[in-house]
Design an enzyme around this catalytic site. Structure first.
Site, PDB file in Angstrom:
ATOM      1  N   GLU A  89      -5.549  -4.680  10.501  1.00 37.65           N
ATOM      2  CA  GLU A  89      -4.491  -3.911  10.666  1.00 37.65           C
ATOM      3  C   GLU A  89      -4.642  -3.251  12.143  1.00 37.65           C
ATOM      4  OE1 GLU A  89      -2.392  -2.692   6.740  1.00 37.65           O
ATOM      5  OE2 GLU A  89      -4.181  -1.482   6.952  1.00 37.65           O
ATOM      6  N   GLY A 128       2.341   2.180  10.910  1.00 38.07           N
ATOM      7  CA  GLY A 128       3.389   3.189  10.688  1.00 38.07           C
ATOM      8  C   GLY A 128       4.054   3.618  12.182  1.00 38.07           C
ATOM      9  N   SER A 188       3.264  -2.503  10.452  1.00 39.32           N
ATOM     10  CA  SER A 188       4.786  -2.379  10.591  1.00 39.32           C
ATOM     11  C   SER A 188       5.269  -3.841  10.133  1.00 39.32           C
ATOM     12  CB  SER A 188       4.998  -2.078  11.951  1.00 39.32           C
ATOM     13  OG  SER A 188       4.700  -0.722  12.089  1.00 39.32           O
ATOM     14  N   GLU A 221      -6.731   4.677   7.593  1.00 37.89           N
ATOM     15  CA  GLU A 221      -6.608   6.011   7.378  1.00 37.89           C
ATOM     16  C   GLU A 221      -7.941   6.807   6.978  1.00 37.89           C
ATOM     17  OE1 GLU A 221      -2.947   5.495   5.543  1.00 37.89           O
ATOM     18  OE2 GLU A 221      -2.050   4.859   7.375  1.00 37.89           O
ATOM     19  N   ASN A 228       0.782  -1.325   0.063  1.00 38.44           N
ATOM     20  CA  ASN A 228       0.113   0.080   0.020  1.00 38.44           C
ATOM     21  C   ASN A 228       0.890   1.208   0.014  1.00 38.44           C
ATOM     22  OD1 ASN A 228      -1.756   2.159   0.500  1.00 38.44           O
ATOM     23  ND2 ASN A 228      -2.477   1.288   2.646  1.00 38.44           N
ATOM     24  N   LYS A 248       0.340   4.381  -0.350  1.00 37.30           N
ATOM     25  CA  LYS A 248      -0.570   5.297   0.394  1.00 37.30           C
ATOM     26  C   LYS A 248      -0.187   6.510  -0.448  1.00 37.30           C
ATOM     27  CE  LYS A 248      -0.228   3.318   4.866  1.00 37.30           C
ATOM     28  NZ  LYS A 248      -0.199   3.371   6.353  1.00 37.30           N
ATOM     29  N   HIS A 257      -9.539   1.336   4.514  1.00 40.94           N
ATOM     30  CA  HIS A 257      -8.501   1.425   5.377  1.00 40.94           C
ATOM     31  C   HIS A 257      -8.534   2.408   6.573  1.00 40.94           C
ATOM     32  CE1 HIS A 257      -4.247   2.560   6.484  1.00 40.94           C
ATOM     33  NE2 HIS A 257      -3.787   1.451   5.593  1.00 40.94           N
TER      34      HIS A 257
HETATM   35  P1  PGA Z   1       2.789   0.359   7.648  1.00 44.65           P
HETATM   36  O1  PGA Z   1       1.225   0.522   6.986  1.00 44.65           O
HETATM   37  O2  PGA Z   1       3.249  -1.037   7.062  1.00 44.65           O
HETATM   38  O3  PGA Z   1       3.614   1.595   7.021  1.00 44.65           O
HETATM   39  O4  PGA Z   1       2.778   0.214   9.262  1.00 44.65           O
HETATM   40  C1  PGA Z   1       0.467  -0.487   6.679  1.00 44.65           C
HETATM   41  C2  PGA Z   1      -0.710  -0.008   6.111  1.00 44.65           C
HETATM   42  O5  PGA Z   1      -1.360   1.010   6.687  1.00 44.65           O
HETATM   43  O6  PGA Z   1      -1.485  -0.489   5.274  1.00 44.65           O
END
Ligand code: PGA
Length: 250
Positions: free
Chosen positions: A167, A173, A212, A97, A9, A11, A95
């Site tokens: 997640e 992140g 992560s 976010e 992803n 982003k 997601h």
């Molecule tokens: P990350 O993000 O691997 O940077 O923690 C995962 C995601 O939000 O899909």
């Protein structure tokens, strides 16, 4: 047998040229991978350029969001058929976010999931609890609600090919990964709930872990029986690290 899926992803990162460069580097680095399905999800503006790089390779293209209508007066939105036209076969939906910053709800997730299927896109539906919810001991309640409401009313084969990504919001992140046991516990729970909704489909669907995921923790996570792959943010932005993830050994 569920084929593992490693999804990147990207982003809101990378220009068109940067995206094409990353896709190019990846396609030669992972060309020998056949045991794992590989998916990358760039920004909308980079989809066409990335598709031109990876078309005909073992890398699939996905988008990060869609709207549920196919066309019309919906300024700023992108439709399922437009994504299909741009070369996508997958799309991320709900997601955290998007839930956190853009008002995505289980109801919109459900509409988008059905719209994705109608355009022959495979939805990767994201669920996960916040830190506050985990500390209040309501993780399972939150996840059950997201799964039951976000994934309701799927018909026929759709129920068997949907992908769910677990997640935990506190792990995205932040560098804090759920421990393999913590993740496994929730994955097994999701599979059980899903099987209760669609008899027999629980064993067939892939459930990805996200939050992560890095080259140094991928193999212990993927060894868990109910973890069928990863949804990766940060570590998918670099060809070397994403290649290591795509080449993990289950
Ligand atoms: P990350 O993000 O691997 O940077 O923690 C995962 C995601 O939000 O899909």
């Amino acid at each position: 047998m569920r084929k593992p899926l490693m999804a990147g992803n990207w982003k809101m990162n990378k220009t068109i040229a940067e995206s094409a460069d990353l896709a190019k580097a990846l396609k030669s680095a992972v060309s020998d991978v056949s045991a794992v399905e590989i998916l990358i999800c760039p920004t909308f503006t980079s989809l066409a350029a990335v598709n031109a790089e990876i078309k005909g390779t073992n890398i699939k293209l996905g988008a990060q969001n869609l709207f549920w209508e196919n066309k019309g007066a919906f300024t700023g939105e992108i439709s399922p058929t437009m994504l299909k036209d741009a070369g996508c076969s997958f799309v991320l939906i709900g997601h955290s976010e998007r839930r956190q910053y853009f008002g995505e709800t289980d109801e919109s997730v459900n509409k988008k999931t059905k719209a994705a299927f109608a355009a022959e896109l495979i939805p990767v539906v994201c669920v996960g609890e916040t830190l506050e919810e985990r500390e209040k001991n309501i993780t399972f309640k939150v996840i059950e609600k997201q799964v039951r409401n976000g994934l309701k009313d799927l018909h026929g084969d759709c129920a068997k090919i949907v992908v769910i990504a677990y997640e935990p919001v506190w792990a995205i992140g932040t560098g804090k990964t759920a421990s393999p046991d913590q993740a496994q516990e929730v994955h097994a729970f999701i599979r059980k709930i899903y099987d209760d909704m669609y008899k027999g489909a629980g064993e067939q669907i892939r459930i990805l872990y996200g939050g992560s995921v890095k080259p140094d923790n991928v193999s212990t996570l993927m060894q868990q029986p109910d973890i069928d792959g990863g949804l990766v943010g940060g570590a998918s932005l670099d060809a070397d690290s994403f290649t290591k993830l795509a080449k993990f050994a289950k």
